[in-house]
Enzyme design. Structure first.
Site, mmCIF file in Angstrom:
data_model
loop_
_atom_site.group_PDB
_atom_site.id
_atom_site.type_symbol
_atom_site.label_atom_id
_atom_site.label_comp_id
_atom_site.label_asym_id
_atom_site.label_seq_id
_atom_site.Cartn_x
_atom_site.Cartn_y
_atom_site.Cartn_z
ATOM 1 N N ARG A 128 11.550 -1.785 11.090
ATOM 2 C CA ARG A 128 10.476 -1.241 11.929
ATOM 3 C C ARG A 128 10.245 -2.181 13.105
ATOM 4 N NH1 ARG A 128 5.254 0.367 8.329
ATOM 5 N NH2 ARG A 128 4.236 -0.683 10.073
ATOM 6 N N ARG A 176 11.847 -6.234 5.296
ATOM 7 C CA ARG A 176 11.729 -4.804 4.971
ATOM 8 C C ARG A 176 12.682 -3.959 5.827
ATOM 9 N NH1 ARG A 176 5.879 -2.005 4.946
ATOM 10 N NH2 ARG A 176 5.849 -2.433 7.181
ATOM 11 N N LYS A 181 0.831 -1.213 0.000
ATOM 12 C CA LYS A 181 0.000 0.000 0.000
ATOM 13 C C LYS A 181 0.868 1.267 0.000
ATOM 14 C CE LYS A 181 -2.347 -0.890 3.825
ATOM 15 N NZ LYS A 181 -1.688 -2.152 4.267
ATOM 16 N N ARG A 184 -0.007 -9.144 13.192
ATOM 17 C CA ARG A 184 -0.609 -8.073 12.379
ATOM 18 C C ARG A 184 -1.469 -8.663 11.260
ATOM 19 N NH1 ARG A 184 4.401 -4.874 10.585
ATOM 20 N NH2 ARG A 184 2.974 -3.523 9.465
ATOM 21 N N ARG A 220 -9.674 0.726 9.289
ATOM 22 C CA ARG A 220 -9.198 -0.630 9.557
ATOM 23 C C ARG A 220 -10.225 -1.445 10.331
ATOM 24 N NH1 ARG A 220 -3.255 0.597 9.350
ATOM 25 N NH2 ARG A 220 -2.109 -1.336 9.358
#
Ligand code: AMP
Length: 215
Positions: A161, A128, A14, A172, A89
């Site tokens: 992160r 990531r 996204k 998540r 969400r």
């Protein structure tokens, strides 16, 4: 006026697509996750509260998020459209957004539902790395920087992160399936959703998205 929502599990791409969409359509990119991360960095009260949930991969409570997202949409740069990334969400957030848009005489043009299977999401998120200074995103194997741990764009340090650790990532994704997936149905009923294959490669995904917007 172009009012868009990017929907999809963490790791679906996204944020990456948002950067390209913002540029192509000249609309502001509104990421509630980015707003929270900025507040965490600045040590605000909101940041301290949000961090407790984010570190565990849980959602920040609706009563905190909704006010922040809707007041951002009241800013003048959103008059010509907006691109929401990571909001809504929950169904409650979506209902509040619908009521707010109706009150302000606006409507959603399209919800882009980006799909990627779970194994690929875990691979993408746990590899990531994000630049501490400019926020550019890399991947240890998929899109490595030229120099290990250093951002190609600005020379900043690349970090993982806190919520991209493998166990938090799994939570998540579960939280997404439980709390956010029902939005697919919600927007399906409103007739404003387009389903996008998020595994098709960055440029192909972008082209699918722009085709849906311009259809
Ligand atoms: P993101 O950068 O969109 O992956 O968001 C990172 C984290 O911020 C999420 O895992 C949540 O803890 C929190 N967050 C962001 N947006 C929302 C939202 N709309 N509702 C609740 N929590 C959110």
């Amino acid at each position: 006026m172009l009012n868009l929502i990017l929907l999809g599990p963490p790791g679906a791409g996204k944020g990456t697509q948002a950067v390209k969409l913002k540029e192509k359509y000249s609309i502001p990119h509104i990421s509630t996750g980015d707003i929270f991360r900025k507040n965490i960095k600045e040590g605000t009260e909101l940041g301290i509260k949000a961090k407790m949930y984010m570190d565990k991969g849980e959602l920040v409570p609706d009563d905190v998020v909704i006010g922040i997202a809707l007041s951002r949409l009241c800013e003048s740069d959103c008059e010509g459209g907006f691109l929401l990334d990571g909001f809504p969400r929950t169904v409650h957030q979506a209902e509040e957004l619908s009521a707010f848009l109706a009150d302000s005489g606006r409507a959603l043009d399209l919800v882009l539902d980006i799909n990627v299977d779970k194994d690929e999401l875990v691979r993408r998120l746990s590899g990531r790395r994000v630049c501490k200074l400019c926020g550019a995103t890399f991947h240890v194997t998929g899109m490595p920087p030229q120099k290990d741990g250093i951002c190609d764009k600005c020379g900043g340090e690349l970090l993982q992160r806190a919520d991209d650790s493998e166990e938090t990532v799994t939570n998540r994704i579960e939280v997404y399936n439980r709390q956010t997936m029902p939005l697919v149905d919600y927007y399906e009923k409103m007739g404003v959703i387009a389903h996008i294959d998020g595994a098709a490669g960055l440029e192909n995904v972008f082209s699918e998205i722009t085709k849906s917007i311009e259809a």
